[in-house]
Design a protein around this motif. Structure first.
Motif, PDB file in Angstrom:
ATOM      1  N   SER A  49      28.534  47.378 133.810  1.00 12.56           N
ATOM      2  CA  SER A  49      27.741  46.201 133.460  1.00 12.56           C
ATOM      3  C   SER A  49      28.492  44.904 133.705  1.00 12.56           C
ATOM      4  CB  SER A  49      27.314  46.264 131.990  1.00 12.56           C
ATOM      5  OG  SER A  49      28.475  46.328 131.157  1.00 12.56           O
ATOM      6  N   ASN A  63      28.805  52.117 132.698  1.00 16.51           N
ATOM      7  CA  ASN A  63      27.570  51.518 133.218  1.00 16.51           C
ATOM      8  C   ASN A  63      27.841  50.404 134.238  1.00 16.51           C
ATOM      9  OD1 ASN A  63      25.902  53.134 131.662  1.00 16.51           O
ATOM     10  ND2 ASN A  63      25.897  51.688 129.943  1.00 16.51           N
ATOM     11  N   ARG A  74      31.503  52.545 127.298  1.00 12.38           N
ATOM     12  CA  ARG A  74      30.113  52.579 127.796  1.00 12.38           C
ATOM     13  C   ARG A  74      29.903  51.495 128.845  1.00 12.38           C
ATOM     14  NH1 ARG A  74      25.606  49.671 125.831  1.00 12.38           N
ATOM     15  NH2 ARG A  74      23.596  50.626 126.468  1.00 12.38           N
ATOM     16  N   ASP A  75      30.461  50.316 128.612  1.00 15.52           N
ATOM     17  CA  ASP A  75      30.330  49.245 129.608  1.00 15.52           C
ATOM     18  C   ASP A  75      31.030  49.616 130.910  1.00 15.52           C
ATOM     19  OD1 ASP A  75      28.901  47.821 127.774  1.00 15.52           O
ATOM     20  OD2 ASP A  75      30.584  46.541 127.154  1.00 15.52           O
ATOM     21  N   ASP A 113      24.887  56.268 140.917  1.00 13.82           N
ATOM     22  CA  ASP A 113      24.578  56.679 139.548  1.00 13.82           C
ATOM     23  C   ASP A 113      23.224  56.097 139.175  1.00 13.82           C
ATOM     24  OD1 ASP A 113      26.975  57.967 139.368  1.00 13.82           O
ATOM     25  OD2 ASP A 113      28.048  56.235 138.541  1.00 13.82           O
ATOM     26  N   VAL A 116      21.832  55.577 133.033  1.00 13.02           N
ATOM     27  CA  VAL A 116      22.545  54.601 132.219  1.00 13.02           C
ATOM     28  C   VAL A 116      23.014  55.307 130.968  1.00 13.02           C
ATOM     29  CG1 VAL A 116      22.373  52.424 130.963  1.00 13.02           C
ATOM     30  CG2 VAL A 116      21.154  52.713 133.139  1.00 13.02           C
ATOM     31  N   VAL A 117      24.298  55.093 130.614  1.00 14.35           N
ATOM     32  CA  VAL A 117      24.852  55.723 129.409  1.00 14.35           C
ATOM     33  C   VAL A 117      24.255  55.056 128.186  1.00 14.35           C
ATOM     34  CG1 VAL A 117      26.964  56.219 128.146  1.00 14.35           C
ATOM     35  CG2 VAL A 117      26.963  56.251 130.646  1.00 14.35           C
TER      36      VAL A 117
END
Length: 853
Positions: A310, A308, A304-305, A328, A331-332
């Motif tokens: 992040s 995203n 997920r990171d 994009d 956000v997941v």
């Protein structure tokens, strides 16, 4: 091949691996799929012929013509092997661990909240106790075993031994694995007696992971190695040990909330946010704190990171001018609890394409993942070997012995989303690849033995042609690697595949190998059956060389059968080694009245064979049966209620007849005929044998017996007279004149008694009330019922009070007629007995001797 491991292809070739074949190597195995079950394709080289020592035999594994077996030659017996030293044990232990994977190293996972269990396990193992570590799949049993191995390294004289129990339901292969780990005995497989004698001397801490047996099988393993302390890791559904095994139980529970958060942060590499902490608490409640779920949850948060971005700056996220993708905007989000409980689908969707292809292969092979060196050829990607590390980091794989397989529940989750749709094609591709690899001359048998589970899975999922080719090439390698459980499974699968494919020659080869294997393991009956089948098939093919090899092995089977028959003859059930007639004579108890002792009678019980009953032995007429004193047992009899005859014989047929022959049986039918005879047919009823006349009593004892018999007769007459008098006085009315009166009370016939007096005794006084002439006569018994009358209703009449010489009109006379027997006194000086033939065995018969005045 990827060089991220720092090893060159030349080094792997020297280690026994032919190197990772290029995509063209997959096409090199293509000729094997055309149905030709001949020798596998590959570079030309010498055949891999290996000579082994199996018990008392020398086994030569020949991949071309089949295995040859012969007895050990004199002087070639090996001595007792030596145990490995510490350095050799370390090398052996490293070989028993999963291989190092190419790619970036995987960070070690911390062992959280297991300190108490670790201390308890080390303490119990230090005392020599065996412990069973029970926990569900994914609870961290293997990680705890690694920590225990580090703490118990110098605890036992033979060190720490790691064995995988996955797929083993019997303790035999585990004992052989323990023997091969501790002893330095290459190319040797001892027979069972020698194996048990050697493993009894092993003193080690044995870490047995993935245990799948319990009960009596586990007891056999523990009894065979009394000097070993076992740490048995098993799941709750594994059969529990028996009550007499004295195995301690340690249960692994789930992690607490703080431990789950700590494990999640260690796998993620950063602290959790408040939202992620709340999500971790919900996941802990749903999964009951199972560590595997949080390893997979950490992988989902890392993915997920990455999605995203992040961990990158905002400037780096700006798309360039020449980029074709748009920005994009979304956000997941965090995974749901359902995705956290079954994360395989989500994790597989975010890994590389090579990793997804490896997952399809693992699903087709029943969860078994091939060695990472085979993945480039199976997947078609040169860098596919790095997929194993990627899947292991995601928690989709778990180590099992020297290999990796899908974690618990992953295979079912992947099959539900379509990863098992191409299972048959993937299994066929794997079977063709392994047929090429196992037949390669540069692959050592030990490498094939470590890949046994994947090979067997490919063999089970392939078509009959590919399965026959794979079994033909893999069977010699398994035999040479001493992995004989896999060898037997391959041979049986290959025989079935060859039968379905119509390959008679290959079918004969598999049956021959099965016979050799059974002979090495001591199963003589199975060896004979398999070898005879192989000889018959090779005879149909006119294969002279194969037929000769089969007959040589069959000759060894015959020798083993003869040696076994001489060591343990067939069971024969025989009668006890006693006299042919076992006689028990019972002496009656002395009667209560000492003045009138009863005649001594002998109750003789005889046990004779059912075929021909032996008659009682007598020394003369009227004598008692002659009994062997050695076979007579005096027992305390019971006073009979009725007079006992002079001979009461009960014949009994023994259950097991005495063996009539001295020659041992030569066939199985004769053995069963002696042990279980047919039920004897009932003999026809024999005619009653008249009792022999007793011998004349002589001397004072004889005269005393005559006096007593006369007194008994007199008492009987008095009793009969009293009965008649009571009958006459019981009625007050006269019977009708036109016919005799009929009594309604049935009377029973009294035994025949004859009153006689001896010459020295006075005559008996007449009774007070004398019966008439038509009444009963003293010395005579009640007459038998005449023809035409009912035995239960006899005619009777009231006698007159005054004796009369002529009967009353209309009254039937009771005088003896010609049809009734009249006792006649003999004029001779010796007694003539009047006896009645016995009506059956054990019938009492009273005799009345008659003496002339």
């Amino acid at each position: 091949m990827d060089r991220t491991q720092g090893q060159s292809g030349r080094d792997e070739q020297a280690a026994g691996d032919p190197g990772t074949p290029s995509p063209a190597s997959a096409s090199a195995a293509a000729p094997a799929s055309t149905g030709q079950a001949s020798a596998p394709s590959g570079p030309a080289g010498p055949a891999r012929v290996v000579t082994l020592t199996a018990g008392d035999f020398t086994l030569t594994v020949n991949p071309v013509d089949g295995s040859e077996i012969e007895p050990l030659r004199p002087g070639t017996e090996r001595g007792r092997p030596a145990k490995r030293d510490a350095a050799a044990r370390a090398v052996r232990d490293a070989a028993a661990r999963p291989p190092v994977l190419p790619g970036p190293p995987i960070s070690a996972r911390p062992l959280l909240a297991r300190g108490e269990e670790l201390e308890r396990l080390v303490r119990l193992l230090g005392r020599g106790r065996s412990v069973r570590l029970t926990g569900p799949s994914g609870s961290g049993r293997s990680a705890l075993l690694d920590a225990v191995a580090a703490r118990c390294a110098g605890l036992a004289p033979d060190g720490v031994v790691r064995i995988s129990g996955y797929g083993h339901q019997q303790p035999g292969e585990l004992l052989h694995a323990l023997y091969a780990t501790v002893y330095d005995a290459p190319r040797e497989r001892p027979e069972r007696d020698e194996l048990l004698a050697r493993v009894r001397d092993i003193g080690a801490v044995v870490l047995l992971d993935d245990l799948e047996m319990g009960g009596s099988a586990l007891d056999e393993l523990l009894r065979a190695t009394p000097e070993c302390a076992y740490l048995l890791a098993a799941t709750p559904d594994t059969k529990a040990p028996s009550d007499d095994s004295h195995v301690e139980e340690v249960f692994l529970t789930g992690l607490g909330r703080e431990d789950c958060v700590a494990l999640l942060e260690a796998g993620l590499g950063r602290p959790l946010t408040d939202e992620e902490t709340a999500w971790a608490g919900d996941l802990r409640f749903a999964s009951e704190g199972l560590p595997l779920r949080f390893v997979q949850a950490a992988a989902m948060l890392r993915q997920r990171d990455e999605l995203n971005h992040s961990d990158e700056d905002d400037d780096e996220e700006e798309p360039g001018v020449f980029e074709e993708r748009p920005r994009d905007s979304g956000v997941v989000p965090l995974p749901t609890l359902a995705e956290g409980a079954a994360p395989a689908e989500l994790l597989a969707s975010r890994v590389s394409e090579s990793a997804r292809a490896a997952l399809r292969i693992a699903c087709a092979l029943g969860g078994e993942l091939p060695h990472h060196a085979h993945l480039p050829a199976l997947v078609g990607d040169t860098h596919a070997d790095t997929a194993v590390a990627e899947l292991l980091d995601c928690g989709l794989l778990t180590p099992v012995g020297t290999r990796y397989r899908l974690a618990a529940g992953v295979a079912r989750q992947l099959e539900d989303v379509g990863y098992g749709d191409t299972a048959s094609e993937e299994a066929r591709t794997a079977a063709r690849h392994y047929a090429w690899w196992t037949g390669h001359a540069s692959v050592v048998p030990e490498r094939v033995g470590r890949e046994a589970d994947a090979v067997l899975a490919a063999l089970a999922g392939a078509d009959v042609v590919a399965a026959a080719v794979l079994a033909r090439t893999a069977a010699p390698a398994f035999a040479a690697s001493l992995h004989w459980e896999a060898w037997e499974r391959v041979l049986r699968s290959g025989a079935e595949a060859a039968r379905k494919a119509g390959e008679v020659a290959e079918q004969a080869y598999f049956h021959h190998e099965l016979g050799v294997l059974a002979l090495c393991e001591g199963r003589v009956d199975r060896a004979r059956a398999e070898l005879e089948t192989s000889i018959g098939l090779r005879g149909a093919l006119a294969d002279k060389r194969g037929t000769v090899a089969g007959r040589r092995a069959l000759a060894l089977v015959v020798d083993r059968e003869v040696a076994g028959a001489a060591a343990s003859p067939p069971l024969r059930l025989e009668a006890p080694a006693a006299a042919p007639e076992a006689v028990t004579a019972a002496t009656p108890v002395t009667p209560a009245n000492p003045a009138a002792p009863a005649a001594r009678t002998d109750a003789v019980t005889k046990a004779v064979p059912a075929a021909k009953p032996a008659p009682a032995l007598r020394s003369g007429p009227g004598a008692a049966p002659r009994v062997d004193p050695a076979a007579v047992t005096r027992v305390a009899p019971v006073t009979p209620a009725l007079p006992v005859s002079s001979e009461a014989v009960t014949r009994m047929t023994p259950v097991v007849p005495v063996s009539r022959g001295t020659e041992p049986p030569t066939t199985l039918s004769e053995v069963f005929e002696d042990a279980f005879p047919p039920a004897p047919r009932p003999a026809p009823p024999a005619a009653p044998v008249p009792a022999a006349a007793p011998a004349r009593p002589a001397g004072r004892q004889g005269r005393r017996r005559q006096v007593l018999l006369a007194a008994a007769g007199a008492l009987t007459v008095v009793a009969l007279g009293t009965v008649v008098s009571l009958a006459m006085s019981s009625s007050d009315t006269e019977p009708p004149a036109d016919g005799p009166a009929v009594s309604s009370t049935p009377t029973s016939a009294a035994p025949t008694t004859v009153q006689q007096n001896s010459g020295n005794d006075p005559a008996e006084e007449p009774p007070v009330t004398a019966p008439s002439e038509g009444g009963a006569t003293p010395g005579a018994s009640a007459a038998a019922p005449s023809p035409g009358r009912t035995p239960g209703r006899t005619p009777s009449r009231r006698p007159s009070s005054t004796p009369s010489n002529s009967p009353r009109p209309g009254t039937p006379s009771t005088a003896p007629t010609a049809t009734e027997p009249t006792p006649t006194a003999t004029e001779t000086g010796e007694a003539t007995p009047t006896a009645t033939a016995p009506t059956g065995p054990g019938t009492a018969t009273a005799t009345s001797p008659t003496t002339a005045p």
